[in-house]
Scaffold this motif. Structure first.
Motif, PDB file in Angstrom:
ATOM      1  N   CYS A 207       0.838  -1.206   0.000  1.00  0.00           N
ATOM      2  CA  CYS A 207       0.000   0.000   0.000  1.00  0.00           C
ATOM      3  C   CYS A 207       0.868   1.249   0.000  1.00  0.00           C
ATOM      4  O   CYS A 207       0.582   2.219  -0.715  1.00  0.00           O
ATOM      5  CB  CYS A 207      -0.917  -0.002   1.216  1.00  0.00           C
ATOM      6  SG  CYS A 207      -2.275  -1.186   1.110  1.00  0.00           S
ATOM      7  N   ALA A 208       1.942   1.233   0.791  1.00  0.00           N
ATOM      8  CA  ALA A 208       2.857   2.376   0.833  1.00  0.00           C
ATOM      9  C   ALA A 208       3.534   2.580  -0.516  1.00  0.00           C
ATOM     10  O   ALA A 208       3.749   3.724  -0.944  1.00  0.00           O
ATOM     11  CB  ALA A 208       3.898   2.165   1.925  1.00  0.00           C
ATOM     12  N   LEU A 209       3.860   1.486  -1.188  1.00  0.00           N
ATOM     13  CA  LEU A 209       4.481   1.590  -2.507  1.00  0.00           C
ATOM     14  C   LEU A 209       3.543   2.256  -3.503  1.00  0.00           C
ATOM     15  O   LEU A 209       3.939   3.182  -4.227  1.00  0.00           O
ATOM     16  CB  LEU A 209       4.881   0.202  -3.003  1.00  0.00           C
ATOM     17  CG  LEU A 209       5.459   0.121  -4.422  1.00  0.00           C
ATOM     18  CD1 LEU A 209       6.753   0.918  -4.528  1.00  0.00           C
ATOM     19  CD2 LEU A 209       5.683  -1.340  -4.832  1.00  0.00           C
ATOM     20  N   VAL A 210       2.298   1.795  -3.538  1.00  0.00           N
ATOM     21  CA  VAL A 210       1.322   2.356  -4.483  1.00  0.00           C
ATOM     22  C   VAL A 210       1.067   3.831  -4.176  1.00  0.00           C
ATOM     23  O   VAL A 210       1.080   4.684  -5.066  1.00  0.00           O
ATOM     24  CB  VAL A 210       0.005   1.560  -4.418  1.00  0.00           C
ATOM     25  CG1 VAL A 210      -1.072   2.240  -5.258  1.00  0.00           C
ATOM     26  CG2 VAL A 210       0.230   0.132  -4.918  1.00  0.00           C
ATOM     27  N   VAL A 211       0.844   4.141  -2.886  1.00  0.00           N
ATOM     28  CA  VAL A 211       0.592   5.530  -2.505  1.00  0.00           C
ATOM     29  C   VAL A 211       1.824   6.392  -2.762  1.00  0.00           C
ATOM     30  O   VAL A 211       1.738   7.502  -3.293  1.00  0.00           O
ATOM     31  CB  VAL A 211       0.170   5.606  -1.025  1.00  0.00           C
ATOM     32  CG1 VAL A 211       0.087   7.066  -0.563  1.00  0.00           C
ATOM     33  CG2 VAL A 211      -1.168   4.914  -0.811  1.00  0.00           C
ATOM     34  N   GLY A 212       2.995   5.860  -2.401  1.00  0.00           N
ATOM     35  CA  GLY A 212       4.225   6.618  -2.548  1.00  0.00           C
ATOM     36  C   GLY A 212       4.536   6.986  -3.985  1.00  0.00           C
ATOM     37  O   GLY A 212       5.068   8.072  -4.252  1.00  0.00           O
ATOM     38  N   ILE A 213       4.233   6.111  -4.908  1.00  0.00           N
ATOM     39  CA  ILE A 213       4.481   6.386  -6.326  1.00  0.00           C
ATOM     40  C   ILE A 213       3.793   7.676  -6.758  1.00  0.00           C
ATOM     41  O   ILE A 213       4.327   8.442  -7.560  1.00  0.00           O
ATOM     42  CB  ILE A 213       4.015   5.193  -7.191  1.00  0.00           C
ATOM     43  CG1 ILE A 213       4.983   4.007  -7.021  1.00  0.00           C
ATOM     44  CG2 ILE A 213       3.916   5.584  -8.658  1.00  0.00           C
ATOM     45  CD1 ILE A 213       4.514   2.738  -7.686  1.00  0.00           C
TER      46      ILE A 213
ATOM     47  N   PHE B 276       9.645   5.653   2.194  1.00  0.00           N
ATOM     48  CA  PHE B 276       8.196   5.639   2.364  1.00  0.00           C
ATOM     49  C   PHE B 276       7.688   4.211   2.537  1.00  0.00           C
ATOM     50  O   PHE B 276       6.835   3.940   3.393  1.00  0.00           O
ATOM     51  CB  PHE B 276       7.546   6.291   1.147  1.00  0.00           C
ATOM     52  CG  PHE B 276       6.143   6.760   1.371  1.00  0.00           C
ATOM     53  CD1 PHE B 276       5.896   8.007   1.930  1.00  0.00           C
ATOM     54  CD2 PHE B 276       5.063   5.960   1.030  1.00  0.00           C
ATOM     55  CE1 PHE B 276       4.592   8.450   2.138  1.00  0.00           C
ATOM     56  CE2 PHE B 276       3.760   6.388   1.234  1.00  0.00           C
ATOM     57  CZ  PHE B 276       3.524   7.642   1.799  1.00  0.00           C
ATOM     58  N   VAL B 277       8.226   3.285   1.755  1.00  0.00           N
ATOM     59  CA  VAL B 277       7.798   1.883   1.834  1.00  0.00           C
ATOM     60  C   VAL B 277       8.259   1.242   3.141  1.00  0.00           C
ATOM     61  O   VAL B 277       7.489   0.519   3.801  1.00  0.00           O
ATOM     62  CB  VAL B 277       8.334   1.091   0.624  1.00  0.00           C
ATOM     63  CG1 VAL B 277       8.083  -0.403   0.797  1.00  0.00           C
ATOM     64  CG2 VAL B 277       7.682   1.585  -0.661  1.00  0.00           C
ATOM     65  N   ILE B 278       9.501   1.483   3.543  1.00  0.00           N
ATOM     66  CA  ILE B 278      10.000   0.925   4.803  1.00  0.00           C
ATOM     67  C   ILE B 278       9.180   1.455   5.973  1.00  0.00           C
ATOM     68  O   ILE B 278       8.791   0.702   6.875  1.00  0.00           O
ATOM     69  CB  ILE B 278      11.491   1.254   4.990  1.00  0.00           C
ATOM     70  CG1 ILE B 278      12.334   0.544   3.931  1.00  0.00           C
ATOM     71  CG2 ILE B 278      11.966   0.840   6.392  1.00  0.00           C
ATOM     72  CD1 ILE B 278      13.782   0.993   3.891  1.00  0.00           C
ATOM     73  N   ALA B 279       8.902   2.751   5.965  1.00  0.00           N
ATOM     74  CA  ALA B 279       8.091   3.341   7.036  1.00  0.00           C
ATOM     75  C   ALA B 279       6.693   2.737   7.061  1.00  0.00           C
ATOM     76  O   ALA B 279       6.141   2.454   8.131  1.00  0.00           O
ATOM     77  CB  ALA B 279       8.021   4.856   6.859  1.00  0.00           C
ATOM     78  N   GLY B 280       6.104   2.525   5.880  1.00  0.00           N
ATOM     79  CA  GLY B 280       4.787   1.906   5.816  1.00  0.00           C
ATOM     80  C   GLY B 280       4.784   0.484   6.344  1.00  0.00           C
ATOM     81  O   GLY B 280       3.857   0.070   7.049  1.00  0.00           O
ATOM     82  N   ALA B 281       5.839  -0.268   6.021  1.00  0.00           N
ATOM     83  CA  ALA B 281       5.947  -1.652   6.498  1.00  0.00           C
ATOM     84  C   ALA B 281       6.044  -1.693   8.018  1.00  0.00           C
ATOM     85  O   ALA B 281       5.400  -2.531   8.669  1.00  0.00           O
ATOM     86  CB  ALA B 281       7.156  -2.322   5.858  1.00  0.00           C
ATOM     87  N   LEU B 282       6.828  -0.799   8.599  1.00  0.00           N
ATOM     88  CA  LEU B 282       6.969  -0.768  10.053  1.00  0.00           C
ATOM     89  C   LEU B 282       5.675  -0.316  10.725  1.00  0.00           C
ATOM     90  O   LEU B 282       5.327  -0.800  11.804  1.00  0.00           O
ATOM     91  CB  LEU B 282       8.127   0.154  10.444  1.00  0.00           C
ATOM     92  CG  LEU B 282       9.515  -0.327  10.013  1.00  0.00           C
ATOM     93  CD1 LEU B 282      10.576   0.714  10.358  1.00  0.00           C
ATOM     94  CD2 LEU B 282       9.852  -1.664  10.665  1.00  0.00           C
TER      95      LEU B 282
END
Length: 204
Positions: A60-66, A174-180
């Protein structure tokens, strides 16, 4: 658990200079991943459900971050808020997540002798997750990647002039932060045994 969530947000705000009002969405996604995957007749597997929750939040963070990382400043803040509100309404106004009432877990995850119904075992799992999160972020901070994030926070234009692909660095952060954040959401769901849309609210 809240310390894990705070550390994940600090990776964005404190290290990279990305002020996000939508970080709670990934927290909620991690929690809902556990609730939606938990069987009604038995406890979910601990490592499998934890891995899925983290991956779901990261995706989700990847999609939003893009999308959101193509904006800056106040526009970035407002777009992250908009995506968070979209996620909130998906779980609040549809049957996907049980509507405004949320979802109850029939049984908390377990793995062999590790049973999260036991509060002491849950405490030590959370403590281990916090130590692991801190160690991961400390390692990142000392790395070239961490130095690049610090440079982006201070002067992104200068970092681009120095040859750094700043968009990729920001997306990775952004993705690492979303995963955590998803990890923290998973732990809250395992602790409380219930999830609701308020977990995705930006002011929650």
């Amino acid at each position: 658990i809240m310390a894990i969530f705070a550390l994940s947000l600090d990776l964005l705000v404190g290290w990279t200079g990305l002020v996000s009002f939508g970080h709670a969405a990934f927290f909620g996604v991690g929690a809902y991943a556990l609730a939606l995957l938990s069987p009604k007749a038995a406890a979910a597997g601990l490592w499998s459900s934890l891995g899925i929750a983290i991956v779901a939040a990261a995706l989700c963070a990847l999609v939003v971050g893009i999308f959101v990382l193509r904006t800056r400043g106040i526009y970035f803040i407002m777009v992250t808020l908009a995506f968070a509100q979209m996620a909130y309404f998906v779980f609040h106004d549809t049957g996907v997540g049980g509507g405004s009432d949320g979802i109850y877990l029939y049984a908390r995850p377990r793995l062999g002798p590790i049973d999260l119904e036991q509060r002491l075992q849950l405490f030590y799992l959370v403590l281990a997750a916090l130590v692991g999160t801190y160690a991961l972020l400390a390692t990142i901070r000392r790395s070239r990647f961490g130095a690049a994030l610090a440079g982006i926070r201070v002067n992104e234009q200068r970092m681009r002039a120095a040859g750094f692909a700043t968009y990729g660095y920001k997306l990775a952060a952004f993705v690492i932060a979303g995963a955590l954040a998803g990890l923290a959401g998973f732990l809250v769901a395992a602790r409380d045994g219930v999830v609701n849309p308020e977990m995705l609210s930006w002011h929650g």
